[in-house]
Design a protein around this motif. Sequence first.
Motif, mmCIF file in Angstrom:
data_model
loop_
_atom_site.group_PDB
_atom_site.id
_atom_site.type_symbol
_atom_site.label_atom_id
_atom_site.label_comp_id
_atom_site.label_asym_id
_atom_site.label_seq_id
_atom_site.Cartn_x
_atom_site.Cartn_y
_atom_site.Cartn_z
ATOM 1 N N ILE A 43 -53.492 -66.093 -54.768
ATOM 2 C CA ILE A 43 -53.734 -65.534 -55.904
ATOM 3 C C ILE A 43 -55.050 -65.823 -56.742
ATOM 4 N N ALA A 44 -55.760 -64.719 -56.977
ATOM 5 C CA ALA A 44 -57.298 -64.867 -57.405
ATOM 6 C C ALA A 44 -57.211 -64.981 -59.132
ATOM 7 N N VAL A 45 -57.789 -65.695 -59.473
ATOM 8 C CA VAL A 45 -57.956 -65.783 -61.173
ATOM 9 C C VAL A 45 -59.537 -65.357 -61.402
ATOM 10 N N VAL A 46 -59.568 -64.280 -62.181
ATOM 11 C CA VAL A 46 -60.771 -63.757 -62.658
ATOM 12 C C VAL A 46 -61.113 -63.863 -63.992
ATOM 13 N N ALA A 47 -62.386 -63.661 -64.496
ATOM 14 C CA ALA A 47 -62.617 -63.851 -65.895
ATOM 15 C C ALA A 47 -62.586 -62.780 -66.714
ATOM 16 N N ASP A 48 -62.368 -61.463 -66.306
ATOM 17 C CA ASP A 48 -61.912 -60.393 -67.068
ATOM 18 C C ASP A 48 -61.198 -59.341 -66.225
ATOM 19 N N GLY A 49 -60.752 -58.207 -66.584
ATOM 20 C CA GLY A 49 -59.950 -57.346 -65.985
ATOM 21 C C GLY A 49 -60.868 -56.214 -65.449
ATOM 22 N N ARG A 50 -62.270 -56.187 -65.513
ATOM 23 C CA ARG A 50 -63.045 -55.289 -64.862
ATOM 24 C C ARG A 50 -62.356 -54.902 -63.364
ATOM 25 N N GLU A 51 -62.750 -53.361 -63.338
ATOM 26 C CA GLU A 51 -62.086 -53.129 -62.052
ATOM 27 C C GLU A 51 -62.837 -53.305 -60.956
ATOM 28 N N ASP A 52 -64.166 -53.297 -60.937
ATOM 29 C CA ASP A 52 -64.931 -53.962 -59.625
ATOM 30 C C ASP A 52 -64.465 -55.420 -59.347
ATOM 31 N N VAL A 53 -64.301 -56.030 -60.470
ATOM 32 C CA VAL A 53 -63.849 -57.610 -60.353
ATOM 33 C C VAL A 53 -62.675 -57.814 -59.561
ATOM 34 N N VAL A 54 -61.820 -57.094 -60.016
ATOM 35 C CA VAL A 54 -60.159 -57.095 -59.424
ATOM 36 C C VAL A 54 -60.281 -56.405 -58.115
ATOM 37 N N LEU A 55 -61.081 -55.235 -57.910
ATOM 38 C CA LEU A 55 -61.210 -54.623 -56.623
ATOM 39 C C LEU A 55 -61.800 -55.564 -55.381
ATOM 40 N N ALA A 56 -62.870 -56.473 -55.816
ATOM 41 C CA ALA A 56 -63.466 -57.356 -55.093
ATOM 42 C C ALA A 56 -62.528 -58.501 -54.527
ATOM 43 N N ALA A 57 -61.637 -58.895 -55.790
ATOM 44 C CA ALA A 57 -60.696 -59.869 -55.226
ATOM 45 C C ALA A 57 -59.636 -59.474 -54.333
#
Length: 243
Positions: free
Chosen positions: A87-101
């Motif tokens: 499970i990856a925890v990211v700073a925000d829900g930006r699509e590019d960040v979520v896709l990278a995860a």
Amino acid sequence: MGSGTGKAGREKTTEIMIAGGGGDFERTLADAVIHEGMMATIAHGPRAHALIRRRAFDLVILDAVVGAEGAFHLCRLIRAGSTVPVIAVVADGREDVVLAAFESGADDCVSRPFGIREMLARIRSVLRRASYSRASHSLPKPFRFNGWRLDPWQRTLSRPDGTVVDVTAAEFDLLVAFCRNPGRILSREELLASTHAGLAGPIERSIDVHISRLRQKIEDNPRSPTLIKTVRMGGYIFAAIVE
């Protein structure tokens, strides 16, 4: 690193690795996990990766809020040699960040801020899916490519005519990593992470030597390989169609 246990008496307590850059979030999450009767271990960077390679964790939580690139790199290293849920925890829900995860190999992604109850629900959900998957795939299925058969359970490699080929533990682990990631460039570091044989010497030299020996065994023309191809400045790619 911190660890602990909750409810006693369980034969097998769920073990969770929390890997990140440090901070109150990790300690808070670990306390919540322990309160639910699971075990939590906190580690960072190379130490986290080393522990994941040595121990059979049931779940890894990657804190990618600070240093997302490093966290996603760690996820790729984990995925190259393990199917442990992440499970990856990211700073925000930006699509590019979520896709990278997800592209790095995460099974789920959650954006901060979030409630601990939500995180615990996600943990239970991912663990359930992993449990169902293990139940339906209790034995790893053999890989097939170009007539060859690679059996992870028996740890055997068979030619198209059925004869078994002798391979070292490192060569076998590398071939499994390739079969799990056909058509994807794997760096030498990722390939090293996939082996359990404790390769000695510099990463580049160790991997290159084992790849060379593996080519001698599976390629029609090792000097002009068509299965394991070298990617300049990148690593290697397995060009076969894997079934």
